[in-house]
Scaffold this active site. Structure first.
Site, PDB file in Angstrom:
ATOM      1  N   CYS A   1       0.859  -1.172   0.000  1.00  0.00           N
ATOM      2  CA  CYS A   1       0.000   0.000   0.000  1.00  0.00           C
ATOM      3  C   CYS A   1       0.903   1.231   0.000  1.00  0.00           C
ATOM      4  CB  CYS A   1      -0.887  -0.023   1.253  1.00  0.00           C
ATOM      5  SG  CYS A   1      -1.840   1.473   1.490  1.00  0.00           S
TER       6      CYS A   1
ATOM      7  N   ASN B   1       1.894  -8.838  -0.566  1.00  0.00           N
ATOM      8  CA  ASN B   1       1.001  -9.781   0.110  1.00  0.00           C
ATOM      9  C   ASN B   1       1.672 -11.146   0.173  1.00  0.00           C
ATOM     10  OD1 ASN B   1      -0.727  -7.708  -1.398  1.00  0.00           O
ATOM     11  ND2 ASN B   1      -2.211  -8.638  -0.032  1.00  0.00           N
TER      12      ASN B   1
HETATM   13  P1  HMG Z   1     -10.709  12.983  -1.633  1.00  0.00           P
HETATM   14  O1  HMG Z   1      -9.758  13.920  -2.305  1.00  0.00           O
HETATM   15  O2  HMG Z   1     -10.987  13.205  -0.190  1.00  0.00           O
HETATM   16  O3  HMG Z   1     -12.069  12.920  -2.443  1.00  0.00           O
HETATM   17  O4  HMG Z   1     -10.180  11.511  -1.853  1.00  0.00           O
HETATM   18  P2  HMG Z   1     -13.240  13.937  -2.572  1.00  0.00           P
HETATM   19  O5  HMG Z   1     -14.500  13.180  -2.397  1.00  0.00           O
HETATM   20  O6  HMG Z   1     -13.011  15.172  -1.743  1.00  0.00           O
HETATM   21  O7  HMG Z   1     -13.141  14.387  -4.127  1.00  0.00           O
HETATM   22  C1  HMG Z   1     -12.023  15.122  -4.638  1.00  0.00           C
HETATM   23  C2  HMG Z   1     -11.922  14.929  -6.141  1.00  0.00           C
HETATM   24  O8  HMG Z   1     -11.628  13.575  -6.423  1.00  0.00           O
HETATM   25  C3  HMG Z   1     -13.230  15.260  -6.882  1.00  0.00           C
HETATM   26  O9  HMG Z   1     -12.865  15.737  -8.182  1.00  0.00           O
HETATM   27  C4  HMG Z   1     -13.862  13.900  -7.064  1.00  0.00           C
HETATM   28  O10 HMG Z   1     -14.743  13.825  -8.160  1.00  0.00           O
HETATM   29  C5  HMG Z   1     -12.640  13.016  -7.283  1.00  0.00           C
HETATM   30  P3  HMG Z   1     -13.001  17.312  -8.557  1.00  0.00           P
HETATM   31  O11 HMG Z   1     -14.456  17.622  -8.328  1.00  0.00           O
HETATM   32  O12 HMG Z   1     -12.082  17.996  -7.594  1.00  0.00           O
HETATM   33  O13 HMG Z   1     -12.545  17.345  -9.978  1.00  0.00           O
HETATM   34  N1  HMG Z   1     -12.897  11.629  -6.861  1.00  0.00           N
HETATM   35  C6  HMG Z   1     -12.711  10.551  -7.657  1.00  0.00           C
HETATM   36  N2  HMG Z   1     -12.274  10.391  -8.906  1.00  0.00           N
HETATM   37  C7  HMG Z   1     -12.235   9.137  -9.413  1.00  0.00           C
HETATM   38  N3  HMG Z   1     -12.609   8.045  -8.694  1.00  0.00           N
HETATM   39  C8  HMG Z   1     -13.042   8.164  -7.440  1.00  0.00           C
HETATM   40  C9  HMG Z   1     -13.103   9.469  -6.860  1.00  0.00           C
HETATM   41  N4  HMG Z   1     -13.467   9.904  -5.643  1.00  0.00           N
HETATM   42  C10 HMG Z   1     -13.347  11.236  -5.662  1.00  0.00           C
HETATM   43  N5  HMG Z   1     -13.398   7.079  -6.740  1.00  0.00           N
HETATM   44  C11 HMG Z   1     -10.446   9.128  -1.985  1.00  0.00           C
HETATM   45  C12 HMG Z   1     -10.842  10.403  -1.255  1.00  0.00           C
HETATM   46  C13 HMG Z   1     -10.940   7.972  -1.135  1.00  0.00           C
HETATM   47  C14 HMG Z   1     -11.122   9.098  -3.351  1.00  0.00           C
HETATM   48  C15 HMG Z   1      -8.905   9.102  -2.159  1.00  0.00           C
HETATM   49  O14 HMG Z   1      -8.286   9.368  -0.945  1.00  0.00           O
HETATM   50  C16 HMG Z   1      -8.416   7.784  -2.716  1.00  0.00           C
HETATM   51  O15 HMG Z   1      -8.612   7.491  -3.881  1.00  0.00           O
HETATM   52  N6  HMG Z   1      -7.760   6.964  -1.860  1.00  0.00           N
HETATM   53  C17 HMG Z   1      -7.359   5.615  -2.263  1.00  0.00           C
HETATM   54  C18 HMG Z   1      -6.053   5.225  -1.659  1.00  0.00           C
HETATM   55  C19 HMG Z   1      -5.751   3.820  -2.035  1.00  0.00           C
HETATM   56  O16 HMG Z   1      -6.190   3.315  -3.063  1.00  0.00           O
HETATM   57  N7  HMG Z   1      -4.953   3.135  -1.186  1.00  0.00           N
HETATM   58  C20 HMG Z   1      -4.576   1.749  -1.433  1.00  0.00           C
HETATM   59  C21 HMG Z   1      -5.717   0.795  -1.303  1.00  0.00           C
HETATM   60  S1  HMG Z   1      -6.101   0.345   0.371  1.00  0.00           S
HETATM   61  C22 HMG Z   1      -5.016  -0.972   0.683  1.00  0.00           C
HETATM   62  O17 HMG Z   1      -4.154  -1.265  -0.096  1.00  0.00           O
HETATM   63  C23 HMG Z   1      -5.210  -1.804   1.916  1.00  0.00           C
HETATM   64  C24 HMG Z   1      -5.851  -3.170   1.645  1.00  0.00           C
HETATM   65  O18 HMG Z   1      -5.081  -3.909   0.720  1.00  0.00           O
HETATM   66  C25 HMG Z   1      -5.969  -3.977   2.940  1.00  0.00           C
HETATM   67  C26 HMG Z   1      -4.682  -4.031   3.744  1.00  0.00           C
HETATM   68  O19 HMG Z   1      -3.640  -4.417   3.201  1.00  0.00           O
HETATM   69  O20 HMG Z   1      -4.762  -3.685   4.924  1.00  0.00           O
HETATM   70  C27 HMG Z   1      -7.267  -3.005   1.046  1.00  0.00           C
HETATM   71 MG    MG Z   2      -3.295  -5.039   1.178  1.00  0.00          MG
END
Ligand code: HMG
Ligand code: MG
Length: 300
Positions: free
Chosen positions: A241, A250
């Protein structure tokens, strides 16, 4: 061996967790070819991509295209990571059987990963879960940092319980408990599961181990003995991540399969096809994958 399950459900998270932290761009066409290979391995579920903000995870910015182009094999569940309603809309358009929502038991990791505090996350995920269920999808709730957090250290079982409780209340079908930074040892696994078992059925729990300290197989063995039958893994041990510094990939599907086959536990997976899919992505990434089983095959 007594006290072990006869079957295990493996979710291949390679195309999502495996690729999300890779610097080298894998083309959409190569991703599709690879996922189609994975579909033929007999794996129960494939998390094929992530519908998060493309700036946060550029490696998976082609999620919609990938979802539209992959072949869907009968009997395989195709799921994807979904952080909010915008992500769900895109995922439904691309095609999913399952939506995986995610948050952390640690406040700091939650903030860094999804830009929200834990209490602010619940209403967002509750709406996503409700809409995904209305659309007939299976919903999994990932809870990250259930053992240790890269920012806050050891996480209390009560904190994990509280997040799990809220996600179940919101309607998730499964909880996937993430050892995000791969530091847990079997006694931590035992303690957490004992804390959760009075409240959540074992068959709703999935374990998701990263393998930073090489403890994942020992942790899986502990979980198997405690009756857990669902695990996440990635081909070749890819993964990590970007918002969890120091986390390795993983646990490798290849290594889990070697263990389960050796124990006589059925997965329905063809080991040779898993190895072929490992070699394919290894060549595309141009680096040796961490799984010991891939290295073994290469040298055999
Ligand atoms: P944010 O900036 O707080 O979002 O991000 P927002 O709702 O304030 O929106 C800001 C802008 O982003 C807006 O655009 C939205 O439309 C756009 P603007 O109006 O400014 O042009 N937006 C999006 N665009 C495309 N797709 C979307 C989306 N959402 C908003 N879905 C957000 C919040 C959650 C989206 C961001 O922080 C994010 O994408 N985070 C993801 C991080 C991530 O992927 N991390 C890795 C995965 S988790 C992991 O690996 C752990 C896991 O494997 C388990 C483990 O290992 O423990 C699962
Ligand atoms: Mg993971």
């Amino acid at each position: 061996m007594c006290g072990l399950p006869s079957n295990v459900y493996l979710k291949e998270v390679g195309p999502r967790d495996g690729l999300q932290n890779e610097q080298k761009w894998i083309s959409t066409e190569d991703k599709v070819t690879w996922i189609n290979m994975l579909s033929k391995t007999g794996v129960s579920e494939i998390e094929y991509s992530s519908f998060v903000h493309p700036k946060m995870i550029p490696a998976l910015k082609d999620a919609r295209e990938v979802g539209k182009r992959i072949n869907r094999e009968k009997g395989v569940v195709y799921s994807a990571l979904v952080p909010n309603m915008k992500g769900l809309e895109h995922a439904l358009e691309a095609g999913i059987d399952g939506a995986s929502v995610f948050m952390s038991a640690s406040e700091t990791h939650n903030l860094k990963n999804i830009n929200k505090r834990i209490p602010e996350t619940y209403p967002i995920l509750t709406e996503v879960i409700k809409e995904a269920k209305n659309a007939g999808k299976i919903v999994t709730g990932y809870v990250s940092t259930v053992f240790d957090c890269p920012y806050e250290g050891r996480i209390a079982v009560e904190d994990v319980l509280s997040v799990c409780d809220q996600l179940i209340e919101s309607g998730v079908d499964y909880l996937s408990l993430g050892d995000t930074i791969g530091t847990a040892v079997p006694t931590q696994v035992e303690k957490l599961l004992k804390g959760l078992f009075p409240y959540f059925p074992k068959d709703k729990l999935i374990l998701h181990f990263h393998d930073t300290r090489g403890m994942a197989i020992a942790n899986i063995m502990t979980a198997l003995h405690m009756g857990i039958t669902r695990f996440d893994s990635t081909i070749g041990g890819l993964g990590g991540c970007p918002y969890a510094p120091g986390a390795a990939g993983n646990v490798a599907t290849n290594d889990v399969l070697y263990l389960l086959n050796g124990l006589g536990i059925e997965t329905g997976i063809n080991e040779k096809r898993i190895q072929e899919a490992s070699i394919y992505i290894q060549n595309k990434l141009g680096k040796t994958l961490p799984s010991r089983s891939v290295a073994y095959l290469k040298n055999a």
